[in-house]
Design an enzyme around this catalytic site. Sequence first.
Site, PDB file in Angstrom:
ATOM      1  CB  THR A  39      -0.539   0.112   1.112  1.00  0.00           C
ATOM      2  OG1 THR A  39      -1.552   0.956   1.318  1.00  0.00           O
ATOM      3  CG2 THR A  39      -0.194  -0.089   2.258  1.00  0.00           C
ATOM      4  CG  ASP A  40      -0.665   5.099  -0.816  1.00  0.00           C
ATOM      5  OD1 ASP A  40      -1.337   4.638  -0.289  1.00  0.00           O
ATOM      6  OD2 ASP A  40      -1.359   6.051  -1.209  1.00  0.00           O
ATOM      7  CD  GLU A  41      -3.010   3.858   4.690  1.00  0.00           C
ATOM      8  OE1 GLU A  41      -2.650   3.474   6.031  1.00  0.00           O
ATOM      9  OE2 GLU A  41      -3.944   4.043   4.646  1.00  0.00           O
ATOM     10  CE1 TYR A  68      -4.040  -2.261   5.512  1.00  0.00           C
ATOM     11  CE2 TYR A  68      -3.456  -0.646   6.083  1.00  0.00           C
ATOM     12  CZ  TYR A  68      -3.452  -2.018   5.041  1.00  0.00           C
ATOM     13  OH  TYR A  68      -3.465  -1.858   3.484  1.00  0.00           O
ATOM     14  CB  ALA A  78       3.584   0.254  11.495  1.00  0.00           C
ATOM     15  CE  LYS A 132      -0.793  -5.020   3.038  1.00  0.00           C
ATOM     16  NZ  LYS A 132      -0.977  -6.294   2.149  1.00  0.00           N
ATOM     17  CB  VAL A 179     -16.807  14.263   7.231  1.00  0.00           C
ATOM     18  CG1 VAL A 179     -14.882  15.090   6.799  1.00  0.00           C
ATOM     19  CG2 VAL A 179     -17.446  14.048   5.996  1.00  0.00           C
ATOM     20  CE1 TYR A 180     -14.033   8.623  11.244  1.00  0.00           C
ATOM     21  CE2 TYR A 180     -12.047   8.258  10.035  1.00  0.00           C
ATOM     22  CZ  TYR A 180     -12.990   7.746  10.304  1.00  0.00           C
ATOM     23  OH  TYR A 180     -14.209   6.148  10.596  1.00  0.00           O
ATOM     24  N   PRO A 234      -7.393   8.889  14.888  1.00  0.00           N
ATOM     25  CG  PRO A 234      -6.466   8.041  16.778  1.00  0.00           C
ATOM     26  CD  PRO A 234      -7.297   8.379  15.648  1.00  0.00           C
TER      27      PRO A 234
END
Length: 336
Positions: free
Chosen positions: A124-126, A149, A151, A153, A205-206, A273
């Site tokens: 993932t790009d994350e 998540y 971390a 990946k 919406v966050y 967060p």
Amino acid sequence: MKLLVTGGCGFIGSHFVRLALARHRDIRLVNVDRLTYAGRGRNLADIERDSRYCFLKADVASSAMFQILHRHRPDAVVNFAAESHVDRSIHCAADFLKTNTLGVQNLLDAARAAGVRRFVQISTDEVYGSISGSGRARENAPLLPSSPYSASKAAADLCCLAAHRTHGQDAVITRCTNNYGPYQFPEKMIPLMITNALHDIPLPVYGDGQQRRDWIHVEDHCRGIFLALEKGTAGGIYNFGMGSEPPNLMIVLEILKILGKSETLIRHVKDRPGHDRRYAVDTTKARKELGWTPLMNFERGLAATVEWYRENTAWWLRLKDAAFRKFYRQNYGRPS
Ligand code: NAD
Ligand code: DAU
């Protein structure tokens, strides 16, 4: 070619299985999935009877993978199996590390033991973390994951690269931006907003909603994965993305407009967060080396996706009533 796909009953995996069987007549495909809350056999109801396809229920982190790979001896493994939702990883990280990191190491070991020629890891790009200014992460950018998540990946990507360097294992990593399209579990932003709007439930919406994601249609991603499987360099990493990053709030407004619903449904809620502000990747390598190019324009793809959820209420209603509603109530209280 014989392929073993993991997580093929999930969102992206099911599209990949369908695409692989539709486009390549000579493929035989084994789909291994644990069928967690996010995996549904029904997602592949249309191909269940295809004699080239076989389903096995198993956990990628279990020793059963050694027997399965030994028995089926595929030419390649394409690993989609994962715990994929960032918000869930914030509440409970253990399953993410077990499946996304230990599961990948287990699969790498089992694939090597069975003499599998190629291992494709769907990352993932994350893993690059939040990208500031107008920059775009290239494949050699530092890994700076923000959530449990991402971390998990990023750790898996490092396991793949280590297997390549240490054992000479042929591993290819793909890192894609946010996918959207049919069959996405209604906890992710786009299907959550569509299905809430259809029910006149508030749209959470966050924060200020100005976070940016580079949305790509799931079929464009799957075509890229197939090209990486066929043409990617061993030990290579390939980014996939569209190159445009509409803010979340703009997408939510567009969904409401398509559905003819009121903007008063929008609720700005407490931010996630560690929320990454912006994701953006440079896709030059995939375009040049693999000859990949995305085909679906976002406006057209979003409208078609909204239509799919409108027409397939039976697919998502039960999911929303069980897992989603519980999660929603725990986090935001009773929908008004
Ligand atoms: P998903 O949650 O819809 O599906 C995951 C699938 O994996 C499910 O079918 C689930 O049952 C299965 N699974 C989970 N744990 C398993 C285990 N231990 N053993 C076997 N199967 C297991 O996820 P998705 O959105 O389709 O994502 C697929 C992959 O693509 C993931 O690796 C994810 O990190 C990656 N990815 C997703 C996106 C996105 O926008 N959704 C973008 C880039 C990369
Ligand atoms: O970038 C690729 C990643 O995209 C994948 O690796 C993940 O598996 C996938 O889940 C997705 O992660 P995101 O966290 O970006 O997706 P999500 O749909 O959860 O959120 C998209 C954006 O919308 C994000 O900025 C958070 C925001 N959001 C999300 C939800 C669920 C909201 O504002 N409200 C919400 O209720």
